[in-house]
Design an enzyme around this catalytic site. Structure first.
Site, PDB file in Angstrom:
ATOM      1  CG  ASP A   1      -4.691  -2.387  -3.661  1.00  0.00           C
ATOM      2  OD1 ASP A   1      -5.603  -2.853  -4.371  1.00  0.00           O
ATOM      3  OD2 ASP A   1      -4.908  -1.708  -2.643  1.00  0.00           O
TER       4      ASP A   1
ATOM      5  CG  ASP B   1     -12.011   0.777   2.953  1.00  0.00           C
ATOM      6  OD1 ASP B   1     -11.744  -0.421   2.795  1.00  0.00           O
ATOM      7  OD2 ASP B   1     -13.094   1.286   2.591  1.00  0.00           O
TER       8      ASP B   1
ATOM      9  CG  ASP C   1      -2.113   0.978   1.044  1.00  0.00           C
ATOM     10  OD1 ASP C   1      -2.437   1.323  -0.104  1.00  0.00           O
ATOM     11  OD2 ASP C   1      -2.673   1.396   2.068  1.00  0.00           O
TER      12      ASP C   1
END
Length: 307
Positions: free
Chosen positions: A139, A281, A100
């Site tokens: 991701d 989140d 991330d």
């Protein structure tokens, strides 16, 4: 597992086109998911019954990163328990260095390339011959915008190594490299990244993890990626929070809703709940004080009600 309910099987035995012959109820509900633990700890709360019925009782993926007991025991214990109960577990490998990196809410990961190679090799070996579904590094193939060319090269090499480990050490696993969502990276570019990351070694790629895009839009995106790959791959879609589609926001947006419960898919292999509904989140949106990954009953009820 009983002959009438075969698990995802090694490519060498059944080939790439066979879908898992499993009724949906054989997917494993994660007994220690955030909503399951919250319901057990708060049985008298007025929201508990609704959260149990709509979320905690459903098959939800178990995310693995830096486990206190070590990644090997954590994974082997989880898949072994699932197999002993004739259930198919869904696991997420989430420990790549620079995790991330551009979003920042779930930062972390292994401390080096070498540490990651050890971690992911141990993960795959711990799954071993148990039937499983594994989503590899959400991701990681989309989150390139803040990385240097050297970091991107390292990341592609680590993901390629991960696919080799699952191919070699976990032959009854359907593994999926994460490919982001429909509104992030164009299909041709994503197909190129997937190819470089070794998608040909595994079952395919995953879409919409922790996001909100509708299943039809994900299918359009997935089919375009697969076309760019020569129609040689397969994909799974995270439907956990896509009932109302996306409003363009990614971090605890209001007005989202639970999607269809996990099941064998149509255009896709599987519709899964990879993201745990109700888990934040990050400290943003309608949950500005709830850290990333922490369960919030208020977020859960919002998803149940679509508010």
């Amino acid at each position: 597992m009983p002959a009438g309910c075969p698990a995802p099987a090694p490519r060498g035995r059944y080939g790439r086109s066979r879908k898992p012959g499993l009724p949906d109820e054989r997917l494993l509900p994660n007994p220690d998911s955030g909503p399951a633990v919250w319901v057990r700890d708060n049985p008298s709360d007025s929201r508990a019954a609704r959260i149990q019925s709509a979320i905690a009782s459903q098959p939800i993926a178990r995310w693995f990163a830096n486990e206190s007991a070590g990644i090997g025991p954590a994974v082997s214990g989880y898949v072994g328990a699932a197999d002993s109960h004739d259930k198919l577990p869904v696991l997420v490998a989430y420990d790549i260095p620079g995790r991330d990196a551009c979003g920042g809410e779930s930062s972390g990961g292994a401390g080096s390339v070498a540490a990651y190679r050890t971690w992911i090799s141990t993960f795959a070996a711990a799954v071993g011959t148990h039937p499983a579904v594994v989503v590899i590094e959400p991701d990681a193939l989309s989150d390139f915008s803040c990385l240097t060319s050297a970091q991107i090269s390292d990341r592609l090499a680590m993901l390629s190594y991960a696919t080799q480990m699952f191919q070699q050490k976990a032959p009854n696993t359907w593994a999926y490299l994460d490919a982001g969502h429909t509104n992030w990276v164009d299909p041709a570019t994503m197909a190129s990244r997937l190819r470089s990351a070794g998608v040909a070694n595994i079952r395919g790629f995953s879409l919409n993890v922790s996001n909100f895009y509708t299943t039809p839009s994900s299918e359009t995106y997935g089919n375009s990626i697969n076309s760019a790959l020569g129609n040689t791959s397969h994909y799974a879609v995270d439907t956990s929070r896509n009932g109302n589609g996306s409003n363009g926001e990614w971090c605890n947006p209001a007005g989202r809703e639970l999607g269809v419960t996990p099941r064998v898919g149509g255009a896709e292999d599987l519709m899964l709940w990879v993201k745990t509904p109700g888990n934040s989140d990050g400290q943003c949106g309608v949950a500005p004080t709830v850290p990333a990954g922490r369960f919030s009953p208020d977020l859960a009820v919002r998803l149940i009600d679509g508010t």
